[in-house]
Design a protein around this motif. Structure first.
Motif, mmCIF file in Angstrom:
data_model
loop_
_atom_site.group_PDB
_atom_site.id
_atom_site.type_symbol
_atom_site.label_atom_id
_atom_site.label_comp_id
_atom_site.label_asym_id
_atom_site.label_seq_id
_atom_site.Cartn_x
_atom_site.Cartn_y
_atom_site.Cartn_z
ATOM 1 N N HIS A 30 0.923 -1.205 0.026
ATOM 2 C CA HIS A 30 -0.072 -0.001 0.003
ATOM 3 C C HIS A 30 0.838 1.287 -0.072
ATOM 4 C CE1 HIS A 30 -3.769 -2.346 0.441
ATOM 5 N NE2 HIS A 30 -2.970 -3.102 1.746
ATOM 6 N N TRP A 31 2.231 1.056 -0.256
ATOM 7 C CA TRP A 31 3.050 2.605 -0.352
ATOM 8 C C TRP A 31 2.610 3.410 -0.868
ATOM 9 C CZ3 TRP A 31 6.459 3.451 3.266
ATOM 10 C CH2 TRP A 31 7.310 4.521 2.704
ATOM 11 N N ARG A 32 2.059 3.191 -1.949
ATOM 12 C CA ARG A 32 1.647 4.559 -2.792
ATOM 13 C C ARG A 32 0.218 5.171 -2.514
ATOM 14 N NH1 ARG A 32 4.041 5.168 -8.030
ATOM 15 N NH2 ARG A 32 5.544 3.865 -8.383
ATOM 16 N N SER A 33 -0.431 4.405 -1.597
ATOM 17 C CA SER A 33 -1.549 5.059 -1.204
ATOM 18 C C SER A 33 -1.390 5.523 0.251
ATOM 19 C CB SER A 33 -2.622 3.896 -1.270
ATOM 20 O OG SER A 33 -2.575 2.855 -0.759
ATOM 21 N N LEU A 34 -0.287 5.256 0.593
ATOM 22 C CA LEU A 34 -0.323 5.897 2.338
ATOM 23 C C LEU A 34 -0.362 7.373 2.142
ATOM 24 C CD1 LEU A 34 2.286 3.375 3.651
ATOM 25 C CD2 LEU A 34 -0.024 3.368 3.886
ATOM 26 N N THR A 35 -0.532 8.103 3.224
ATOM 27 C CA THR A 35 -0.490 9.557 3.134
ATOM 28 C C THR A 35 1.042 9.969 3.430
ATOM 29 O OG1 THR A 35 -0.733 9.585 5.563
ATOM 30 C CG2 THR A 35 -2.909 9.839 4.123
ATOM 31 N N ASP A 36 1.355 11.108 3.077
ATOM 32 C CA ASP A 36 2.699 11.548 3.449
ATOM 33 C C ASP A 36 2.942 11.388 4.803
ATOM 34 O OD1 ASP A 36 2.774 12.272 0.783
ATOM 35 O OD2 ASP A 36 2.586 14.365 1.231
ATOM 36 N N ALA A 37 2.218 11.567 5.955
ATOM 37 C CA ALA A 37 2.393 11.251 7.378
ATOM 38 C C ALA A 37 2.710 9.987 7.336
ATOM 39 C CB ALA A 37 1.279 11.824 8.217
ATOM 40 N N GLN A 38 2.004 9.164 6.984
ATOM 41 C CA GLN A 38 2.127 7.514 7.125
ATOM 42 C C GLN A 38 3.486 6.957 6.544
ATOM 43 O OE1 GLN A 38 -1.585 6.578 5.208
ATOM 44 N NE2 GLN A 38 -2.481 5.722 7.224
ATOM 45 N N ARG A 39 3.616 7.369 5.310
ATOM 46 C CA ARG A 39 4.995 7.312 4.908
ATOM 47 C C ARG A 39 6.182 7.702 5.527
ATOM 48 N NH1 ARG A 39 2.501 7.849 -0.263
ATOM 49 N NH2 ARG A 39 3.324 10.297 -0.436
ATOM 50 N N ALA A 40 6.367 8.960 6.078
ATOM 51 C CA ALA A 40 7.207 9.531 6.910
ATOM 52 C C ALA A 40 7.354 8.812 8.275
ATOM 53 C CB ALA A 40 6.801 10.733 7.126
#
Length: 67
Positions: A30-40
Motif C-alpha cells: 500500500h506504499w503508494r496509497s499511504l499518506t505523506d504522514a504515514q510514509r514519513a
C-alpha cells in the motif's frame, strides 16, 4: 516519491517484514496509497534498519583439511 526499498526484497516470515528494508508486507503493498504522514512514519521506523546478509551464490565450497 521516496521509499526505503533497497532492492534486496525477501520475506522474513517470522516477523512478516522485508529483510531488505524492514517494511511490513502491508506497508509495501500500500506504499503508494499511504499518506505523506504515514510514509514519513514508516521511513522513521526503518531508517536504521540493517538488511539481513544474503549468502553469496558464489561462495567457495568448504575445504576439507587433513589432520
Amino acid at each position: 516519491m521516496e521509499t526505503p526499498c533497497r532492492n534486496l526484497c525477501a520475506l522474513d516470515a517470522a516477523r512478516a517484514t522485508c529483510t531488505g528494508c524492514g517494511r511490513t508486507i502491508d506497508e509495501i503493498v500500500h506504499w503508494r496509497s499511504l499518506t505523506d504522514a504515514q510514509r514519513a512514519a514508516v521511513m522513521t521506523r526503518v531508517q536504521d534498519f540493517a538488511p539481513s546478509p544474503r549468502p553469496s551464490a558464489f561462495s567457495p565450497p568448504a575445504r576439507r583439511t587433513e589432520p
